[in-house]
Scaffold this active site. Structure first.
Site, short mmCIF file in Angstrom:
data_model
loop_
_atom_site.label_atom_id
_atom_site.label_comp_id
_atom_site.label_asym_id
_atom_site.label_seq_id
_atom_site.Cartn_x
_atom_site.Cartn_y
_atom_site.Cartn_z
N HIS A 19 0.81 -1.21 0.00
CA HIS A 19 0.00 0.00 0.00
C HIS A 19 0.85 1.27 0.00
O HIS A 19 0.30 2.38 -0.08
CB HIS A 19 -0.95 0.00 1.20
CG HIS A 19 -2.28 0.65 0.91
ND1 HIS A 19 -2.46 1.59 -0.08
CD2 HIS A 19 -3.50 0.47 1.47
CE1 HIS A 19 -3.71 1.97 -0.11
NE2 HIS A 19 -4.37 1.32 0.82
N ASP B 72 -2.40 1.87 -4.59
CA ASP B 72 -3.61 2.18 -3.83
C ASP B 72 -4.74 1.22 -4.20
O ASP B 72 -4.61 0.39 -5.10
CB ASP B 72 -4.04 3.63 -4.03
CG ASP B 72 -4.31 3.98 -5.48
OD1 ASP B 72 -4.66 3.07 -6.26
OD2 ASP B 72 -4.18 5.17 -5.84
#
Length: 436
Positions: free
Chosen positions: A409, A413
């Site tokens: 992450h 995204d």
């Protein structure tokens, strides 16, 4: 022993001089082979100059901040026997083997006392990262060799000037059993402290981990410490792919001599999706994202021992289904027979783990560092599904499969990961256009 000249070594093709940044060994001090003696700055990078042998620094000829040319004498040294180096100065400098994690060594009494006074694993630590702390290239390389994350590096007591971590610090930490390896970083202002738990591990037969299992364990812990993992899921209707493979596998084997498993079909579809979303095919280097200009697909393969290994299909986007099938079959056979070369397990940019071969419905795979994501394909299982038709909905039996994507992450995204995963499922649901 006769004195020898310690000269500034060559540090690159175009580098002719350097600036003395810091002497890490004082006049009269002893050092071991491989210890960093001096730090030198150039117009390209800062370098740590190691000792070529075990000895003593007799005199320094180039003081801090002086500019010296490559090949110029910067100190006088004398070579001594390793037995003449005081015990408290000795440090283990052995690099780990490629297929094993380092093992704790026996500690002298003075080290044991020091360990007792160090913070325990359950103690609260201030979160830290590479962004606010400098580590030399040598320290970073040692950390990489031992799979030590930046978060763990930040917890190692440093004895260098201005709080810098030295090579001896990191080796002493490794010798002490890496007490902060599994410590959790906690924000001080939260007021939460990790409880000091003592678990009863029970009684039973003790089985020593083999070298490959140690390496896998270390790599998995390193990956979870390095990347914030998030996992997304979709399901795919495999009707078209299953039927196409059933109709063509005999013809395919007759023409190519290769068995047609689902794996080359999966690789082909994933490669197409990566070409649609190239940011998935990337890795993080400091504050820069490296988007790879090639697609190398790693395929997690189970070994008879129960361990996993990841052979790599290089340049997958340039290869036909026939070539992919041949390479998949060859690498899988070599993996089971223990005949893979190191080159055949290097360089993957994206990994596929087919947990369905073990009967698993789905999985939450751990990222194969330094990649940005990893795909897990579950078992293809017939289920009753609601199918929308122009004349109304019907319930039909369809071969369905869950897909899960674990992604880093920091650089991927949710929108990118979800779109990429959905695109893979779309390609899985298509009928392959190849005929035999």
């Amino acid at each position: 022993m006769a004195q020898e000249e310690f000269k500034l070594p060559k540090m690159g093709e175009s580098i002719t001089e350097g600036t003395i940044l810091n002497w890490l060994v004082a006049e009269g001090d002893t050092f071991q082979e491989g210890d960093v003696i001096v730090e030198v700055g150039t117009d390209k990078v800062d370098n740590e100059v190691p000792a070529p042998f075990t000895g003593r620094l007799v005199a320094i000829h180039a003081v801090k901040d002086s500019v010296v040319e490559v090949g110029e004498t910067i100190a006088s040294v004398e070579q001594i026997a390793e037995a003449d180096v005081p015990k408290q100065e000795k440090t283990s400098h052995a690099k780990p083997q490629n297929d094993a994690s380092p093992q704790p060594t026996s500690r002298p009494p003075e080290q044991s006392k020091q360990i007792k006074t160090q913070p325990q694993v359950s103690q609260t630590f201030k979160a830290s990262s590479r962004g606010n702390q400098f580590y030399s290239p040598l320290v970073e390389q040692i950390a990489k060799d031992y799979h030590i994350s930046y978060e763990e590096l930040a917890r190692i007591p440093a004895s260098g000037q201005n709080g810098r971590l030295k090579k001896s610090d990191i080796f002493n930490y490794i010798e002490n059993g890496r007490p902060f390896q599994f410590a959790q970083a906690v924000l001080e202002q939260s007021g939460f402290k990790v409880p000091d738990l003592s678990f009863d591990k029970g009684q039973g037969e003790r089985v020593e981990m083999d070298r490959m299992r140690q390496m896998i364990a270390d790599h998995m812990v390193f990956s979870k410490h390095t990347s914030p993992h998030v996992t997304a899921y979709v399901e795919a209707d495999m009707s078209n792919m299953v039927k196409w493979r059933q109709d063509h596998k005999s013809k395919f084997q007759s023409k190519t001599g290769q068995k047609l498993s689902f794996t080359p079909l999966f690789i082909q579809a994933v490669t197409r999706a990566i070409q649609d979303f190239p940011m998935i095919n990337s890795s993080l280097d400091g504050k820069e994202i490296i988007v790879k200009d090639h697609i190398n697909i790693g395929m997690a393969t189970a070994l008879p021992s129960g361990n996993l290994i990841v052979p790599v299909i290089k340049a997958a986007s340039t290869k036909s289904l026939e070539t992919l099938a041949a390479e998949v079959n060859t690498l899988a056979t070599k993996a089971r027979d223990g005949q893979l070369t190191s080159e055949e397990t290097k360089g993957s940019t994206f990994t596929i783990s087919n947990v369905g071969t073990f009967g698993s419905l789905m999985g939450t795979p751990i990222i194969n560092q330094p990649e940005a994501a990893i795909l897990a394909t579950g078992i293809i299982k017939k289920r009753a599904e609601v199918i929308e038709n122009e004349d109304g909905d019907t319930i039909e039996i369809r071969p369905m499969m869950y897909l899960s994507l674990s992604f880093d992450h920091r650089i991927v995204d949710g929108f990118l990961a979800g779109s990429f995963l959905r695109r893979i499922a779309d390609y899985f649901e298509e009928t392959p256009s190849i005929t035999y």
